[in-house]
Design a protein around this motif. Structure first.
Motif: not given
Ligand code: FMN
Length: 190
Positions: A9-15, A68-73, A105-107
């Motif tokens: 899954f990718s919310g804004s394209g980075h993953t 998956t991106p890391t969202y809220m850990g 991926v995370s920021s």
């Protein structure tokens, strides 16, 4: 011919960029077929993920790489909805002994991505899959594993455009993971 599927899954394209790199690495191994499968949020209704065409591809795969991106850990809600939908396969242990791996991926450079990779590992273990880690020393001169993860591939990307983040080094790390999983699938299928 073994099939390696990358599902993410990718919310804004980075993953998405890291997933493409992982697929590229897997496809570089002769004699391996690859699938790149995005988890679409539109396939989630009332919190439940459903897409039998996606599951048919995964059922027919010899290796599955989760992203998956890391969202809220942890993994994104959309990835978790997909993971919950694998429960039927878990009941029959239908994915037993498929090869597995993962990426996130995370920021932040760390960003608690390890927590996400641990979740992906737990998901694979519940399915009795065979986990393949990155297998690379950290901070190599070409940037491979610059973030120092061993459980899977990790990348850093924040508000920048997906055209520039994850950077070349992180995408190369993803390629290395995809190649390693494809090689493992070939050996496992012999
Ligand atoms: C809801 C949400 C939660 C986030 N949580 C984290 C976090 O725990 N750690 C972190 O370093 N970055 C976090 N981020 C940043 C994302 O991991 C980062 O922007 C990533 O590149 C997004 O990937 P995507 O474009 O594939 O969705 C979060 C972003 C969102 C939208």
């Amino acid at each position: 011919m073994p099939t390696v599927s990358v599902i993410y899954f990718s919310g804004s394209g980075h993953t998405t960029k890291l997933a493409e790199a992982v697929q590229k690495g897997a496809a570089s191994v002769a004699g391996v077929k690859t699938n790149l499968i995005a988890i679409n949020g539109d396939d989630i209704a009332k919190g439940r993920y459903s897409n039998e065409a996606v599951f048919a591809q995964l059922d027919a795969s010899d290796a599955i790489i989760f992203g998956t991106p890391t969202y809220m850990g942890g993994p994104s809600a959309q990835f978790k909805a997909f993971a919950d939908a694998t429960g039927g396969r878990w009941f029959g242990q239908q994915w037993r002994s498929k090869i597995a791996s993962g990426f996130s991926v995370s920021s932040s450079p760390a960003g608690d991505k390890f927590s996400t990779l641990q979740y992906l590992h737990t998901l694979a273990m519940q399915h009795s899959m065979i986990w393949v880690g990155l297998g690379e020393m950290p901070m190599q001169p070409n940037g491979v594993n610059r973030l120092g993860s061993f459980a899977g591939a990790t990348a850093q990307a924040g508000q920048e455009s997906p055209d520039v983040a994850p950077n070349t080094a992180d995408k190369l790390t993803g390629e290395v993971l995809g190649k390693r999983v494809a090689e493992a699938a070939l050996r496992w299928n012999k």
